[in-house]
Design an enzyme around this catalytic site. Sequence first.
Site, PDB file in Angstrom:
ATOM      1  N   GLY A   1     -31.813 -52.275  37.350  1.00 51.75           N
ATOM      2  CA  GLY A   1     -30.841 -51.191  37.425  1.00 51.75           C
ATOM      3  C   GLY A   1     -31.546 -49.872  37.689  1.00 51.75           C
ATOM      4  O   GLY A   1     -32.717 -49.704  37.323  1.00 51.75           O
TER       5      GLY A   1
ATOM      6  N   GLN B   1     -32.520 -40.879  37.905  1.00 53.33           N
ATOM      7  CA  GLN B   1     -33.890 -41.397  37.950  1.00 53.33           C
ATOM      8  C   GLN B   1     -34.571 -41.164  39.294  1.00 53.33           C
ATOM      9  O   GLN B   1     -35.782 -41.356  39.415  1.00 53.33           O
ATOM     10  CB  GLN B   1     -33.896 -42.896  37.637  1.00 53.33           C
ATOM     11  CG  GLN B   1     -33.484 -43.199  36.209  1.00 53.33           C
ATOM     12  CD  GLN B   1     -33.537 -44.677  35.937  1.00 53.33           C
ATOM     13  OE1 GLN B   1     -32.618 -45.398  36.251  1.00 53.33           O
ATOM     14  NE2 GLN B   1     -34.644 -45.144  35.374  1.00 53.33           N
TER      15      GLN B   1
ATOM     16  N   CYS C   1     -37.181 -49.509  31.134  1.00 49.68           N
ATOM     17  CA  CYS C   1     -36.547 -48.489  31.979  1.00 49.68           C
ATOM     18  C   CYS C   1     -37.575 -48.045  33.010  1.00 49.68           C
ATOM     19  O   CYS C   1     -38.736 -47.810  32.659  1.00 49.68           O
ATOM     20  CB  CYS C   1     -36.117 -47.304  31.114  1.00 49.68           C
ATOM     21  SG  CYS C   1     -35.375 -45.954  32.057  1.00 49.68           S
ATOM     22  N   LEU C   2     -37.157 -47.937  34.263  1.00 46.36           N
ATOM     23  CA  LEU C   2     -38.107 -47.565  35.321  1.00 46.36           C
ATOM     24  C   LEU C   2     -38.666 -46.151  35.139  1.00 46.36           C
ATOM     25  O   LEU C   2     -39.698 -45.834  35.708  1.00 46.36           O
ATOM     26  CB  LEU C   2     -37.449 -47.705  36.702  1.00 46.36           C
ATOM     27  CG  LEU C   2     -37.109 -49.154  37.124  1.00 46.36           C
ATOM     28  CD1 LEU C   2     -36.383 -49.159  38.458  1.00 46.36           C
ATOM     29  CD2 LEU C   2     -38.356 -50.016  37.185  1.00 46.36           C
TER      30      LEU C   2
ATOM     31  N   HIS D   1     -26.901 -49.297  29.740  1.00 46.09           N
ATOM     32  CA  HIS D   1     -28.120 -48.503  29.943  1.00 46.09           C
ATOM     33  C   HIS D   1     -27.930 -47.532  31.126  1.00 46.09           C
ATOM     34  O   HIS D   1     -28.248 -46.340  31.025  1.00 46.09           O
ATOM     35  CB  HIS D   1     -29.294 -49.460  30.198  1.00 46.09           C
ATOM     36  CG  HIS D   1     -30.612 -48.806  30.449  1.00 46.09           C
ATOM     37  ND1 HIS D   1     -31.697 -48.964  29.601  1.00 46.09           N
ATOM     38  CD2 HIS D   1     -31.052 -47.992  31.437  1.00 46.09           C
ATOM     39  CE1 HIS D   1     -32.724 -48.273  30.065  1.00 46.09           C
ATOM     40  NE2 HIS D   1     -32.362 -47.672  31.188  1.00 46.09           N
ATOM     41  N   GLU D   2     -27.390 -48.046  32.232  1.00 50.72           N
ATOM     42  CA  GLU D   2     -27.265 -47.214  33.441  1.00 50.72           C
ATOM     43  C   GLU D   2     -26.137 -46.174  33.307  1.00 50.72           C
ATOM     44  O   GLU D   2     -26.266 -45.053  33.799  1.00 50.72           O
ATOM     45  CB  GLU D   2     -27.045 -48.087  34.680  1.00 50.72           C
ATOM     46  CG  GLU D   2     -28.149 -49.106  34.961  1.00 50.72           C
ATOM     47  CD  GLU D   2     -29.550 -48.519  34.986  1.00 50.72           C
ATOM     48  OE1 GLU D   2     -29.715 -47.336  35.313  1.00 50.72           O
ATOM     49  OE2 GLU D   2     -30.497 -49.263  34.645  1.00 50.72           O
TER      50      GLU D   2
ATOM     51  N   HIS E   1     -27.514 -43.278  31.542  1.00 58.66           N
ATOM     52  CA  HIS E   1     -28.285 -42.374  32.408  1.00 58.66           C
ATOM     53  C   HIS E   1     -27.355 -41.334  33.061  1.00 58.66           C
ATOM     54  O   HIS E   1     -27.724 -40.169  33.204  1.00 58.66           O
ATOM     55  CB  HIS E   1     -28.995 -43.150  33.521  1.00 58.66           C
ATOM     56  CG  HIS E   1     -30.342 -43.685  33.136  1.00 58.66           C
ATOM     57  ND1 HIS E   1     -31.355 -42.879  32.646  1.00 58.66           N
ATOM     58  CD2 HIS E   1     -30.863 -44.931  33.192  1.00 58.66           C
ATOM     59  CE1 HIS E   1     -32.427 -43.626  32.414  1.00 58.66           C
ATOM     60  NE2 HIS E   1     -32.166 -44.876  32.722  1.00 58.66           N
TER      61      HIS E   1
HETATM   62 ZN   LIG Z   1     -33.306 -46.504  32.576  1.00 55.22          ZN
END
Ligand SMILES: [Zn+2]
Length: 172
Positions: A46, A51, A93-94, A135-136, A139
């Site tokens: 994701g 991000q 998480c990226l 999670h997304e 964000h």
């Molecule tokens: Zn993340």
Amino acid sequence: MSVLKIVRYPESVLFTIGKPILDFDAKLKTLVEDMFETMYAAKGVGLAAPQVAVSSRLFVMDCSGGEDEKQKIAAINPEIIMHEGEQIGDEGCLSFPGLYQQIQRNMRAIVRAQDVDGNWFELDGEELTARCILHETDHCDGIIFLDRMTVLKREMAKRKIKKLQKTGEWSR
Ligand SMILES: [Zn+2]
């Protein structure tokens, strides 16, 4: 298509509430394509617009890692309309490379969102799909997964981040 730069914690865009998307134009379609490209290149499941330094309410996800076209989803202006149950599991998480922590999430979540043409749809997910949806969507609201940890785990995570930053692994 191009791979975008993924911003890392603690850049401020990660703490900023994304703006609603109003124009379903070619620019949006390009951004979505680039975000998929970026997510696959980083081997993530994701990726949300903040991000890649775009403060907008949008995320892409694919819990199949490119194996199943049906799981390739772009969610614009997402909102969680139902969540239930609980699961505890490792989450990454990226924007936090190398950091995996146990986080409690709902077992099931339904998100309502628009596709790239502006059509509303609902996605009903369980387990990893629910975790990813939650999670997304977080964000898009300027919430990072550190905020979902217990105080103790958050302190441990922050220490680990400092270590990763020192060894240079954070900026890779
Ligand atoms: Zn993340």
